[in-house]
Scaffold this motif. Structure first.
Motif: not given
Length: 708
Positions: A582-587
């Motif tokens: 959701k925070a676009n941090a997984h990548g």
């Protein structure tokens, strides 16, 4: 001007007066002219008294009762002594310089002893207040030692055994000398040697056990108090840290807790051991020779007077040294924590000089403190030598009279050496305990301090809508109590809506965020959450339901997963990954060497600003809060990350969202835009409504907002 300086000045003036008066000459008076000299002596002393009173009044810019007493005593002792000599003996034959010197020393000693024993009421009230404070602090320290009472009791038992064994060693030493001096008896000699060995071994064994138990108690106490102090510090409101230096807090955690531990464990250890030994040795010394015992005890008031004078100056310097160390620690902490700013502005040398200046201040204070101690030790050693010479001289006379043997004199001398040290220790230990307890004062003050922002609420409803109302808030920061940041401020945040706060810097936007997070308490008005004041909610519950992401995210040393789940305990990896997506941090997390187990470094130093920001957003989203606060969080995000965050926020239709931002693209989607200036609401509405009005928001959008 300091009292000591005025005293020296007065002595110099008196010397000049006496030299001018030719009174240091050798004077021989017979009966015929003695009464004329008596009158002359009284008149001259009266003139000296007037001159010296004028000197101390002028130099002190007022009166000093101690110096006035000394001047009066010094000027009267001479004529009184002279008159008594003439009346009783009918003549006077003595060098007047010796009389003047004896008068000076006697008057100064008497006045100092009077001042230390019966101070003036103006000083006595302050002294009594300090003593009461010290006693109260000492009781608190003893109560903090309660879990270690078993260790302390065992230490006191071994302490008593060690003292009893030590007391008999000098006695049997004297017995051995008498046996060797008289007709040699093997059985008596062997018995004395065996007793000496037994008591020596018992003393060493008991002293070792005593020291070990005391050290265990000290370590246990220090760890426990540090944990309590740290827990109390982290419970304080944010305003407390704005007015308290970090170096001061670290000094209390490290240095002062050790001094507190000494206040009871070491000082009481020494106090009891010394007191028991003193009583035992005094009884043995009286049995050996009561005359030498009386002579030896004459040293006690002199030692007590010296110790009182020493403690007065030394304790003050010790406190100044502690404060100086705290300031030096604070300077180092600021430079290390802001090392990027220091390096960016090339201020390494100036920061080094600033730290060096703080260290030099500490060095100068330590030098002054050690100088006071060195002078005190010198005077004390001179007193010891004088007493030993007198005791040996009278001891020889007593041996010649047959009242005691040589061995008994040796035993007495050994006892006297220990007893003199014990008496000095008893006098010193009270000053050292006062110093240790004074260091505990600040620690106990922090332990007892209640946060100004209460965290004692109990309300934990099962369902929370997230309806927030700011009602007539007036607020000033603790560091600027005269400057009102918010003035009669009112605002409503509705569930399922996004509210954006805009305005120029310093208008009060971040203050609203801090108040909603319960970092501060407003002086007037209140904030309602679902109709209930914020302070009524349970502290942990409130911060689960109200989450914030700041413009300067703070990460802690540990893994990425630890930072995302910070404060939650155990969370599944699947839940952590969902929040990160959701925070676009997984990548970027997946591309790290150890993924979610990668260490972020101290304060997240191994990550970029945008990466830290996304992890901070994930840390807020994993809590699924009902009220979410975003304070300038998009400033470090790229366009893609911002869109992902906006999409994640849109997926929670019932969530109350408060945003502080400068990006027009972020603000124009808000259901309500509130323009704040100088702590008041000047406009509110949707983006379209405010642009049509062409008011403050319209001008602000042209000047500040940028669309990347």
């Amino acid at each position: 001007m300091h009292v000591v300086g005025v005293f020296i000045l007065a002595v110099c003036v008196d010397v000049i007066i006496c030299v001018v008066d030719h009174r240091f000459a050798y004077i021989k008076c017979d009966q015929a002219i003695s009464y004329t000299n008596v009158l002359r002596e009284w008149v001259a002393s009266g003139i000296r008294w007037l001159i010296l009173q004028g000197v101390i009044t002028f130099a002190r810019n007022g009166s000093s009762r101690v110096l006035q007493r000394w001047v009066t005593s010094h000027c009267l002792l001479g004529p009184i002594f002279f008159t008594g000599h003439i009346v009783m003996l009918g003549s006077f034959e003595l060098e007047k310089s010796c009389v003047w010197l004896l008068n000076l020393l006697a008057a100064a000693t008497a006045c100092l002893f009077w001042e230390m024993s019966w101070p003036d009421k103006s000083y006595q009230s302050n002294g009594e207040k300090r003593r009461q404070t010290a006693r109260a602090l000492f009781k608190r320290v003893i109560l903090l030692y309660r879990p270690d009472y078993i260790l302390l009791f065992g230490a006191f038992v071994f302490l008593s055994l060690a003292v009893l064994c030590e007391m008999f060693i000098p006695f049997y030493t004297g017995q051995v000398i008498d046996i060797l001096k008289s007709q040699y008896q093997w059985n008596d000699f062997l018995t004395a040697i065996l007793f000496m060995g037994f008591f020596s071994l018992g003393s060493s064994f008991s002293a070792g056990c005593r020291g070990g138990l005391f050290m265990c108690a000290i370590n246990s106490f220090t760890c426990r108090v540090r944990v309590k102090l740290f827990r109390s510090l982290v419970s304080q409101e944010i305003g407390f840290y704005e007015t308290t230096k970090t170096g001061d807090l670290s000094c209390r955690l490290s240095t002062d807790t050790n001094l507190m531990a000494r206040a009871v464990a070491l000082n009481v250890n020494v106090l009891l051991r010394t007191f028991i030994k003193t009583l035992g040795m005094l009884s043995l010394m009286v049995s050996l020779s009561w005359k030498l015992t009386v002579l030896m005890l004459m040293e006690t008031p002199i030692t007590g007077l010296l110790q009182n004078i020493y403690d007065t100056f030394y304790q003050k310097l010790v406190q100044e040294v502690q404060n100086s160390i705290a300031r030096a620690n604070d300077a180092a902490e600021e430079a290390v924590s802001g090392i990027r700013t220091v390096r960016g502005f090339r201020t390494e040398k100036s920061e080094s000089r600033r730290y060096d200046d703080r260290l030099m201040d500490t060095h100068n204070l330590k030098t002054k403190r050690d100088t006071v101690r060195a002078v005190y030790l010198l005077v004390r050693r001179l007193t010891e030598v004088g007493m030993k010479v007198a005791m040996l001289y009278y001891g020889r006379l007593i041996i010649q009279s047959g009242e005691m043997s040589t061995g008994n004199l040796v035993s007495f001398i050994l006892y006297q050496s220990d007893l003199a040290d014990n008496i000095r220790t008893l006098i010193y230990i009270f000053g050292d305990m006062l110093n240790s307890v004074s260091a505990a004062g600040k620690v106990i003050e922090y332990l007892d301090r209640k946060p100004e922002v209460s965290t004692e609420g109990t309300l934990q409803p099962d369902v929370l809508k997230g309806h927030v109302q700011f009602q007539n808030l007036t607020f000033s920061y603790p560091t600027r109590p005269d400057q009102k940041v918010l003035k009669d401020f009112s605002l409503e945040l509705k569930p399922g809506q996004m509210t954006a706060l805009v305005g120029s810097s310093g208008g009060g936007k971040t203050t609203c965020v801090g108040l909603l997070e319960r970092f501060y308490q407003a002086q007037e008005g209140e904030i309602l959450l679902d109709g209930q004041p914020l302070q009524n909610y349970q502290h942990k519950y409130l911060h689960m339901k109200v989450a914030m992401v700041g413009q300067e995210p703070v990460l802690f040393s540990g893994s990425v997963k630890d930072n995302i789940t910070y404060g939650l305990g155990e969370c599944s990896l699947q839940r952590v990954q969902e929040a990160a997506r959701k925070a676009n941090a997984h990548g970027f997390i997946s591309q790290l060497e150890k993924g979610y187990d990668t260490d972020v470094g101290e304060r997240g130093g191994l990550l970029s600003g945008g990466q830290k920001q996304r992890i901070a957003i994930a840390r807020a989203l994993i809590r699924e809060p009902q009220v979410l606060i975003l304070d300038e969080v998009t400033s470090c995000l790229d366009t893609e990350s911002e869109q992902m965050v906006q999409k994640a926020l849109a997926s929670c239709p019932n969530q109350t969202l408060l945003v502080v931002a400068h990006r027009l693209k972020t603000i124009e989607r808000a259901d309500q835009i509130v323009v704040i200036d100088n702590g008041t609401v000047i406009e509110k509405g949707t983006h379209k409504e405010l642009m049509e009005r062409q008011g403050s928001y319209y001008r602000l959008s042209e000047r500040l907002f940028t669309d990347s």
